[in-house]
Design a protein around this motif. Sequence first.
Motif, PDB file in Angstrom:
ATOM      1  N   SER A   1       1.769  27.626  -8.373  1.00 54.30           N
ATOM      2  CA  SER A   1       1.892  28.750  -7.434  1.00 54.30           C
ATOM      3  C   SER A   1       0.532  29.382  -7.154  1.00 54.30           C
ATOM      4  O   SER A   1       0.226  29.727  -5.999  1.00 54.30           O
ATOM      5  CB  SER A   1       2.826  29.820  -8.003  1.00 54.30           C
TER       6      SER A   1
ATOM      7  N   GLU B   1      -1.319  27.082  -4.803  1.00 58.05           N
ATOM      8  CA  GLU B   1      -0.771  27.159  -3.448  1.00 58.05           C
ATOM      9  C   GLU B   1      -1.185  28.470  -2.777  1.00 58.05           C
ATOM     10  O   GLU B   1      -1.552  28.471  -1.594  1.00 58.05           O
ATOM     11  CB  GLU B   1       0.763  27.061  -3.491  1.00 58.05           C
ATOM     12  N   ASN B   2      -1.100  29.559  -3.540  1.00 50.62           N
ATOM     13  CA  ASN B   2      -1.512  30.853  -2.991  1.00 50.62           C
ATOM     14  C   ASN B   2      -2.979  30.832  -2.581  1.00 50.62           C
ATOM     15  O   ASN B   2      -3.347  31.335  -1.513  1.00 50.62           O
ATOM     16  CB  ASN B   2      -1.279  31.972  -4.011  1.00 50.62           C
TER      17      ASN B   2
ATOM     18  N   SER C   1      -4.828  28.245  -1.759  1.00 53.04           N
ATOM     19  CA  SER C   1      -5.053  27.411  -0.571  1.00 53.04           C
ATOM     20  C   SER C   1      -4.519  28.084   0.700  1.00 53.04           C
ATOM     21  O   SER C   1      -5.139  28.016   1.764  1.00 53.04           O
ATOM     22  CB  SER C   1      -4.412  26.036  -0.754  1.00 53.04           C
ATOM     23  N   LEU C   2      -3.365  28.747   0.604  1.00 57.81           N
ATOM     24  CA  LEU C   2      -2.811  29.432   1.774  1.00 57.81           C
ATOM     25  C   LEU C   2      -3.668  30.630   2.176  1.00 57.81           C
ATOM     26  O   LEU C   2      -3.906  30.863   3.367  1.00 57.81           O
ATOM     27  CB  LEU C   2      -1.377  29.893   1.495  1.00 57.81           C
ATOM     28  N   ARG C   3      -4.146  31.370   1.210  1.00 56.01           N
ATOM     29  CA  ARG C   3      -4.975  32.535   1.528  1.00 56.01           C
ATOM     30  C   ARG C   3      -6.311  32.120   2.146  1.00 56.01           C
ATOM     31  O   ARG C   3      -6.864  32.837   2.976  1.00 56.01           O
ATOM     32  CB  ARG C   3      -5.211  33.367   0.276  1.00 56.01           C
ATOM     33  N   SER C   4      -6.825  30.982   1.714  1.00 61.04           N
ATOM     34  CA  SER C   4      -8.102  30.545   2.293  1.00 61.04           C
ATOM     35  C   SER C   4      -7.920  30.135   3.761  1.00 61.04           C
ATOM     36  O   SER C   4      -8.862  30.193   4.544  1.00 61.04           O
ATOM     37  CB  SER C   4      -8.676  29.385   1.486  1.00 61.04           C
ATOM     38  N   LYS C   5      -6.707  29.736   4.109  1.00 65.79           N
ATOM     39  CA  LYS C   5      -6.459  29.316   5.488  1.00 65.79           C
ATOM     40  C   LYS C   5      -6.172  30.494   6.415  1.00 65.79           C
ATOM     41  O   LYS C   5      -6.330  30.384   7.631  1.00 65.79           O
ATOM     42  CB  LYS C   5      -5.256  28.355   5.535  1.00 65.79           C
ATOM     43  N   ILE C   6      -5.733  31.579   5.838  1.00 66.88           N
ATOM     44  CA  ILE C   6      -5.337  32.721   6.664  1.00 66.88           C
ATOM     45  C   ILE C   6      -6.537  33.647   6.873  1.00 66.88           C
ATOM     46  O   ILE C   6      -7.242  34.011   5.947  1.00 66.88           O
ATOM     47  CB  ILE C   6      -4.201  33.512   5.985  1.00 66.88           C
TER      48      ILE C   6
END
Length: 167
Positions: free
Chosen positions: A98, A101-102, A104-109
């Motif tokens: 988790s 994933e968090n 990687s998602l935060r780096s994309k946003i």
Amino acid sequence: MDELNPVLEDLTNLGEQQQEVEGRVLMLSTVISEINESKEREMPFIQEVEIKIKELRQTISALKNHQMSLKATFRKKKDVEKEMDEKVSSAEFALVQSAQENASLRSKIVQSPAKLQKALEEKKAVQIEAKNAEREAMQSFLEQTATLEVYAKASKKMTKHLKQMQT
């Protein structure tokens, strides 16, 4: 007379032997009566010891049953401990996934500073919650380990006492 002398000697010898045997029989009769008297005197002690032996056998049986139940409980606790270890491991793995994933998602946003601050606070809250869950799992694990140690010690002591009682 010469012919009667050997017979008289034999008769005399037999008379002496008879007296020796009668003396011996009298002595053995005395010994037997003494043994019977001591047997009667010791009979209450023998009965008392037999009663104690019966009680000890019952105690041994009860302790064996208790030991068996402790062993069963110990095995159950060990199984629970293994399950808890597996749950902790899977929770740690899920936590790591988790977090990845968090990240990687935060780096994309792309976010505004306020949203970014809020997201960081949420992430910290999740991490704190995960650490608390990990602490609780570890504490539970330690408590169960302590319980298992107590059961093991009790089992050893009971086995020791059982062996002493059996001897």
